[in-house]
Design an enzyme around this catalytic site. Structure first.
Site, PDB file in Angstrom:
ATOM      1  N   CYS A 115       0.831  -1.210   0.000  1.00  0.00           N
ATOM      2  CA  CYS A 115       0.000   0.000   0.000  1.00  0.00           C
ATOM      3  C   CYS A 115       0.868   1.264   0.000  1.00  0.00           C
ATOM      4  CB  CYS A 115      -0.997  -0.037   1.152  1.00  0.00           C
ATOM      5  SG  CYS A 115      -2.288   1.229   1.035  1.00  0.00           S
ATOM      6  N   HIS A 223      -3.881  -5.271   0.117  1.00  0.00           N
ATOM      7  CA  HIS A 223      -3.585  -5.601   1.508  1.00  0.00           C
ATOM      8  C   HIS A 223      -3.589  -7.115   1.754  1.00  0.00           C
ATOM      9  CE1 HIS A 223      -3.570  -1.538   3.221  1.00  0.00           C
ATOM     10  NE2 HIS A 223      -4.411  -1.272   2.236  1.00  0.00           N
ATOM     11  N   GLU A 225      -1.917  -8.657   3.845  1.00  0.00           N
ATOM     12  CA  GLU A 225      -1.748  -8.960   5.270  1.00  0.00           C
ATOM     13  C   GLU A 225      -3.074  -9.259   5.958  1.00  0.00           C
ATOM     14  OE1 GLU A 225      -3.067  -4.782   5.356  1.00  0.00           O
ATOM     15  OE2 GLU A 225      -1.695  -5.895   4.064  1.00  0.00           O
TER      16      GLU A 225
END
Length: 253
Positions: A115, A223, A225
């Site tokens: 990001c 994203h 994660e």
């Protein structure tokens, strides 16, 4: 150093002012994905480059992960005039990540940029960023929806096309894959030495790699994660990064 020890990964802190204190912190979604999926130990590095030598950190770690953030790269770093549309800023983080990215690549340390980190990587290679891209003709609205449930905010929203034969294709397969790309800024001019690894249907650059990197060096606008423990492509990215960090740990002995 025993190769039984897990690799250490440097994570640059964001600076936040809260309850009359200045905090240096990182969202736990990134830290948990590193610990649980990549199999490494995250080490938060305070954004205080005037107080210590970044080289002292990089001498001790096996990789670097640059996270997303509510703040944006200061536009003066890529030749633009600052304005409210580019805010908020975190110039202390800018200073830290600029050093971490440049020196980790110079050393051949694995780098995963997510990001804001993906945008920082582009700026580090002389690229530029565009803001409020949802206002551009023909562009999608990539911003997060307003919702109290983070799982809804970070749900996958659109597909990305994976570049054939690239680093990302070797990790997640030929694609396309669906991603949770949440942003209002994006790469405008691609930095010299970067290669596009994935694109959104509207042409937004969603992933890049460093063409001549000595080790794993990948940036993604989305994203991974958040769903690293349940989404196969997200897990694959963190697993590949973790493997690269272990390989670096083993080489340095």
């Amino acid at each position: 150093m025993s190769t039984s020890l897990p690799p250490l990964v440097a994570v640059p802190a964001d600076v936040r002012d809260f309850q009359n204190y200045r905090w240096h912190a990182s969202p736990d979604t990134y830290l948990k994905a590193l610990a649980r999926v990549a199999g490494v130990v995250p080490v938060i590095v305070p954004a205080m480059t005037g107080e210590f030598d970044v080289a002292a950190i990089l001498d001790r770690v096996d990789g670097v992960l640059t996270t997303g953030s509510a703040s944006n790269v200061h536009p003066e770093r890529y030749g633009m005039e600052p304005s409210p549309s580019y805010e908020p800023f975190d110039i202390d983080r800018d200073d830290l990540t600029d050093r971490l990215i440049a020196e980790s690549l110079d050393r051949g340390l694995p780098l995963l940029a997510i990001c804001r980190g993906h945008q920082e990587l582009n700026v580090a290679f002389g690229g530029t960023l565009a803001t409020e891209i949802q206002e551009f003709e023909g562009r999608m609205d990539h911003r997060a929806i307003t919702h109290e449930d983070q799982r809804e905010r970070y749900a996958t929203r659109h597909a990305v096309t994976i570049a054939e034969g690239g680093l990302l294709a070797g990790i997640v397969g030929p694609g396309p894959i669906r991603v949770n790309s949440l942003h209002r800024q994006a790469i405008d001019r691609l930095g010299d030495g970067l290669r596009v690894e994935a694109s959104a249907p509207d042409g937004t650059v969603e992933a890049v790699s460093v063409a001549d990197a000595r080790a794993f060096a990948l940036g993604v606008q989305w994203h991974p994660e958040f769903w690293a423990e349940s989404d196969a492509p997200s897990a694959a990215i963190f697993e590949a990064f973790g493997a690269a960090c272990r390989a670096h740990r083993d080489r340095r002995g």
